[in-house]
Structures are given as structure tokens and as C-alpha cells.
Design an enzyme around this catalytic site. Structure first.
Site, PDB file in Angstrom:
ATOM      1  N   GLY A 289      76.983  24.272 -42.496  1.00 23.77           N
ATOM      2  CA  GLY A 289      78.148  24.870 -43.155  1.00 23.77           C
ATOM      3  C   GLY A 289      79.434  24.737 -42.363  1.00 23.77           C
TER       4      GLY A 289
ATOM      5  N   VAL B 132      83.461  26.795 -41.732  1.00 24.65           N
ATOM      6  CA  VAL B 132      83.938  27.963 -40.983  1.00 24.65           C
ATOM      7  C   VAL B 132      83.794  29.246 -41.812  1.00 24.65           C
ATOM      8  CG1 VAL B 132      86.351  27.691 -41.739  1.00 24.65           C
ATOM      9  CG2 VAL B 132      85.858  28.856 -39.571  1.00 24.65           C
ATOM     10  N   THR B 133      83.448  30.331 -41.137  1.00 24.59           N
ATOM     11  CA  THR B 133      83.454  31.634 -41.778  1.00 24.59           C
ATOM     12  C   THR B 133      83.930  32.679 -40.779  1.00 24.59           C
ATOM     13  OG1 THR B 133      82.243  33.134 -43.244  1.00 24.59           O
ATOM     14  CG2 THR B 133      81.067  32.356 -41.286  1.00 24.59           C
ATOM     15  N   TYR B 134      84.078  33.898 -41.271  1.00 20.98           N
ATOM     16  CA  TYR B 134      84.544  35.008 -40.437  1.00 20.98           C
ATOM     17  C   TYR B 134      83.480  36.100 -40.393  1.00 20.98           C
ATOM     18  CZ  TYR B 134      87.027  39.273 -39.132  1.00 20.98           C
ATOM     19  OH  TYR B 134      87.387  40.455 -38.523  1.00 20.98           O
ATOM     20  N   HIS B 135      83.279  36.665 -39.215  1.00 20.48           N
ATOM     21  CA  HIS B 135      82.440  37.857 -39.067  1.00 20.48           C
ATOM     22  C   HIS B 135      83.288  38.969 -38.469  1.00 20.48           C
ATOM     23  CE1 HIS B 135      78.956  35.504 -39.990  1.00 20.48           C
ATOM     24  NE2 HIS B 135      79.006  34.798 -38.877  1.00 20.48           N
TER      25      HIS B 135
ATOM     26  N   LEU C  77      76.295  31.978 -46.340  1.00 20.72           N
ATOM     27  CA  LEU C  77      74.974  31.607 -45.863  1.00 20.72           C
ATOM     28  C   LEU C  77      75.076  30.362 -44.991  1.00 20.72           C
ATOM     29  CD1 LEU C  77      72.183  32.784 -46.575  1.00 20.72           C
ATOM     30  CD2 LEU C  77      71.954  31.012 -48.284  1.00 20.72           C
TER      31      LEU C  77
ATOM     32  N   ALA D 185      75.761  36.559 -44.251  1.00 17.87           N
ATOM     33  CA  ALA D 185      76.798  37.558 -43.970  1.00 17.87           C
ATOM     34  C   ALA D 185      77.267  38.126 -45.302  1.00 17.87           C
ATOM     35  CB  ALA D 185      77.963  36.928 -43.219  1.00 17.87           C
TER      36      ALA D 185
ATOM     37  N   CYS E 241      84.264  28.661 -45.740  1.00 15.27           N
ATOM     38  CA  CYS E 241      83.197  27.711 -46.063  1.00 15.27           C
ATOM     39  C   CYS E 241      83.753  26.357 -46.512  1.00 15.27           C
ATOM     40  CB  CYS E 241      82.254  28.287 -47.112  1.00 15.27           C
ATOM     41  SG  CYS E 241      81.642  29.925 -46.661  1.00 15.27           S
TER      42      CYS E 241
END
Length: 216
Positions: free
Chosen positions: A73, A75-78, A139, A153, A169
Site C-alpha cells: 500500500g 501512505v496513511t496516517y495513524h 488496510l 486502521a 492510500c
């Protein structure tokens, strides 16, 4: 039907890198008798960029760190208020294909939100879970030695503003949404309890064993 128990580790609030490295170590050191585990965690603010990630999708990270990681995947943010669940599963032993594992995880989120009369769905061409074309869960998995790590997430009750600093994403303009605004679970704890139920059910585990923190 899984004959083994599923071990649930409640990690609370943790920085991303230490949990990531612990997942790698668990996966590298496990053998055919090792437990399948679910790690339940909230992370401090961080952007994570998957293996195929393109830097142009990180628009303006500002003061939030960007970490290159070994999952699939983009980029994402947590951040706090987001439920992160890491399934550490021997998919070879469980006779699960990777696509089936992804489908099962997505279905577990859809089933959990259905308890709250929220109509969520997955997309064949864009992993994750959506409500009215807005993304509520992301995911990204990695399979090593026939075992999964990384995971999902779910946005529950968080500050969604950092998602505007990236193309989530890899999709420019993708709108994010969270459970609290949808009438779903209102806290990460509530979301975790419900998702453990649906995820263990779709994966076929009969016995759940709960732990606080990582194994010593």
C-alpha cells in the site's frame, strides 16, 4: 475452524516504530507451534509509507514524522483515536490465502459497523472499508514465512485533519470519515471490543486469550 486459540494483546498507546519492530521480530522468530495473535493499539501521530509508496502522495507532512515501512500500500496516517489491529497469523497453517485474509478483515469491519446500522462496504480495486464513498478503515499487510503482520486502521474518534496532508492510500481527494460521526462505536475501546468479536468469528477462532502488553 481454528483449533488454536487466538491471543489478543492490548497494547494501549504506543509509538509506531517499537510496535513495528516487535511485529517483525515475532514473525521472524515464530515457528509452527507459535500462537496466532491480534495486537490492539493506538499510535502517536505518524505517517507510514508502504513499500510501493510514491513520495508525491505525501503533500505536506509538517511536524508529523514519515516512516518507510515494509507493508503493502501507499501512505496513511495513524494517530490517537484510531483503532489499529495487527493480525499476526500463520496463514499457511490456517489454510488462508492472502486475498481471503484481506477479504475476511474487510468483512469483519463491515460486520462490526452493521451492528450500529452503518452500511459499510469493501471495494475490489481499493483495499479498505468505505461508507458513502468515504473511507473509514485502511488496510495494509505483509506476508513473511507464510505469516501475516501489519494490518488495519479504523478511524473512530480522531483528528482527521492530518489526512489532508497526504493523498490517503494514494488517492488524491479521498475523503476520510470516522465511526463517531457515523453513529458507530464512539471510543477506541468500544470499537476494539466489537471488532475482536467479528474478526475472530470470520477467522474461525473459538477460543480467545487476552493479554495486557507484549510478551516479556
Amino acid at each position: 475452524m481454528q483449533t488454536q486459540a487466538l491471543h489478543i494483546r492490548h497494547l494501549g498507546r504506543q509509538d509506531y516504530e517499537s510496535v513495528w519492530h516487535a511485529m517483525q521480530a515475532y514473525t521472524d522468530n515464530r515457528d509452527s507451534d507459535s500462537n496466532d495473535e491480534l495486537w490492539i493499539v493506538e499510535h502517536s501521530p505518524v505517517f507510514t509509507q508502504g513499500q510501493a509508496g510514491k513520495s508525491e502522495h505525501i503533500l505536506n507532512p509538517g511536524d508529523i514524522p514519515v516512516i518507510q515501512v515494509d507493508r503493502g500500500g501507499q501512505v496513511t496516517y495513524h494517530g490517537p483515536g484510531q483503532l489499529v489491529v495487527y493480525p499476526l497469523i500463520d496463514i499457511k497453517r490456517s489454510k488462508l490465502g492472502v486475498r481471503q485474509l484481506v477479504n475476511n478483515i474487510e468483512h469483519s469491519i463491515v460486520d462490526m459497523l452493521a451492528m450500529y446500522d452503518v452500511n459499510a462496504y469493501a471495494k475490489a480495486d481499493a483495499p479498505g472499508v468505505y461508507v458513502d464513498e468515504r473511507k473509514v478503515a485502511s488496510l495494509g499487510l505483509r506476508i513473511r514465512k507464510g505469516c501475516s503482520f501489519h494490518g488495519l486502521a479504523l478511524n473512530v474518534d480522531m483528528d482527521l485533519a492530518p489526512f489532508q496532508r497526504i493523498n490517503p492510500c494514494g488517492y488524491a481527494g479521498l475523503e476520510m470519515v470516522q465511526c463517531k460521526a457515523l453513529g458507530g462505536p464512539q471510543t477506541v475501546t468500544e470499537a476494539g471490543e466489537k471488532l475482536i468479536q467479528t474478526l475472530s468469528k470470520v477467522l474461525g477462532y473459538q477460543e480467545l486469550v487476552h493479554h495486557q502488553g507484549l510478551a516479556e
